[in-house]
Design a protein around this motif. Structure first.
Motif: not given
Lengths: 396, 135
Positions: A171-177, A195-200
């Motif tokens: 499976a694809i693994f995404h983390t909310d970072a 995949a990984l999410s980030l915000a400035g």
């Protein structure tokens, strides 16, 4: 009156260097990245430089960065776009019970579209057990999304271990970072995520600037359709100043991370150690050691968080609460409830988050200011009155 | 904080009539900590008038302001007048509440009502037992 901002988890200010870097792209180099003339070139160069800096922050490649307008957009794009791209393989996704709403609600939307969602529980410290993730995986699981750290209780998850079990399943693994990127070291390849999410605005960059890191070769259905921006993975005219600001903030975060974390954890540890000494019936929420450096969260028994927040605000102290009354839905924090904290105690949640401008004096001001506020609200509380009566009764 | 207007903030910062009445003539409790708000109202009744009213409240800023306002509105009123205090009137006296906090004004009026009913019930019982005594 002293003004003490301790809500850096809500948003950080923009550093002066970041603002300086952004300004020319409003005024002078205002071209559209997609234009073929010099104005376009200038903007494009700036965006590509920023892309490299953001990739550097997390150990990725520049072409793996997709700029977005927020952490929420990154999470929405990842959950919906990755699941949709994989749906011929299966329609099952796995998330934890303590994800941010931008992940949980995206999963809910997918449920309406025919996907099945499994929520993995957490322990009392908010830790996701990799074994439990492993047990939730099925043949038709196409996506797993587990947060790197929850911003309400600051617990840092064992992402590397979880990535290990997810990888075996294919499976694809995404983390909310969003809570961790720019704050603690991240190496996407070491972590083993896809995949990984980030915000400035979590690390002194501007609001409205986020990114989704997507490992080379991982397919995604674009969240925004339109032009060829971001290699066709996110259409819409690039917000050049925001992207430049995000890049500068990433650069500064990378070089300053060690010193920043040391400063923040000193303040965090002082508040966590002292507040329960100054006020009775206060518990620390989250994990004792695996927590974000500037993050101190508590539950104060017998009273409610919003009332505390407002009285602290009247003394110049800005904090957050996960109480029902501060949420639109008037429900206690799903994170605290998932950790097994009883509703009435979860109502008294309070979150202090420190930043670069915070000082030991700020901590001491909180330690001085909090007790009379708690006392005032407890004197008013029927729950506290009951508790005192029961205690008296018990002593007899 | 702009979420609440000045009137609400003023009642929240300096709530009137906080406390318990020992040997109250009527007690009314509503809400529970699960939903986030809980109020207990105590009244003293003299000659069909509410001669004293106090309360204890667990809840947000609006819940505390509402309790304070209800106590002010009820003080000195006849029981019939006090029973006419509705959630809408409480919200109006507070010059408005945020939409998602209207339920707090419901709770305040309800708690007072319950305290009055509790008093009337006790009175009924007392009258009955007096009658019974005369037999």
């Amino acid at each position: 009156m002293r003004e003490v901002y301790l809500d850096y988890v809500a948003t950080t200010p923009v550093l002066p260097e970041v603002l300086e870097a952004m300004l020319p792209y409003f005024r002078d180099a205002y071209g559209n990245v997609q234009s073929l003339h010099d104005w376009g070139d200038k903007a494009r160069e700036a965006v590509e430089e920023a892309r490299g800096k953001v990739a550097d922050l997390i150990g990725g490649e520049a072409e793996e960065i997709i700029f977005t307008a927020s952490g929420t957009e990154s999470n929405n794009s990842a959950i919906k776009g990755l699941a949709m791209a994989q749906q011929s393989k299966g329609k099952h996704i796995v998330v934890s019970a303590i994800e941010h709403f931008s992940v949980l609600h995206s999963a809910k939307t997918l449920e309406k579209l025919g996907f099945e969602v499994t929520e993995v529980p957490v322990d009392k410290h908010g830790i996701v057990d990799p074994d439990k993730v492993a047990r939730s995986l099925r043949k038709d699981t196409v996506l797993v999304s587990i947060t790197h750290a929850n911003n309400e209780v600051g617990t840092i998850e064992p992402i590397k271990e979880i990535a290990g079990v997810v990888k075996e399943s294919g499976a694809i693994f995404h983390t909310d970072a969003v809570a961790t990127a720019g704050t603690i070291p991240i190496d996407v390849r070491g972590l083993g995520v896809d995949a990984l999410s980030l915000a400035g605005n979590q690390f002194y960059g501007p609001k409205g600037a986020g990114a989704l890191w997507l490992k080379k070769g991982v397919r995604i259905i674009p969240f925004l359709d339109g032009g060829v921006q971001e290699e066709g993975r996110r259409a819409g005219t690039e917000d050049v100043p925001a992207i430049v600001g995000l890049g500068k903030a990433a650069e500064l975060a990378k070089t300053g991370m060690g010193a920043r974390a040391k400063h923040l954890s000193t303040l965090r540890d002082r508040l966590i150690a002292e507040l329960p000494n100054r006020i009775e019936h206060v518990t620390v929420t989250g994990h004792p050691t695996r927590r974000l450096p500037g993050h101190a969260s508590f539950c104060v028994e017998f009273i409610e968080g919003e009332a505390m927040l407002m009285l602290l605000n009247s003394q110049g102290i800005a904090v957050s609460s996960g109480s029902a009354c501060t949420s639109r839905a008037l429900k206690a924090s799903h994170v605290l409830i998932a950790m097994g904290i009883p509703h009435e105690i979860a109502q008294g949640s309070l979150l202090f988050s420190f930043g670069l401008d915070s000082t030991v004096g700020d901590v001491d001001y909180v330690l001085e200011t909090m007790p009379p506020i708690v006392d005032k609200l407890r004197q008013m509380s029927p729950l506290y009155a009951k508790f005192l009566k029961e205690q008296k009764g018990g002593k007899k | 904080m702009p979420v609440y207007n000045e009137k609400v903030m003023e009642h929240f910062m300096s709530p009137r009539n906080v406390g318990e009445i020992e040997n109250a003539d009527g007690v009314g409790e509503v809400g529970n900590p699960v939903c986030g708000d809980m109020m207990t109202f105590y009244i003293k009744v003299n000659d069909n008038h509410i001669s004293d009213v106090k309360y204890k409240t667990f809840g947000c800023g609006a819940a505390i302001a509402v309790s304070s306002m209800v106590s002010e509105m009820a003080m000195g009123k006849t029981l019939e007048e006090a029973k006419k205090i509705t959630p809408a009137l409480v919200a109006k006296e507070l010059k408005g509440l945020p939409k998602n906090k209207y339920h707090c004004s419901n709770l305040g009026a309800q708690a007072l009502n319950k305290a009055i009913d509790n008093y009337l019930k006790k009175q009924g019982k007392a009258a009955k037992s007096q009658k019974g005594g005369k037999k």
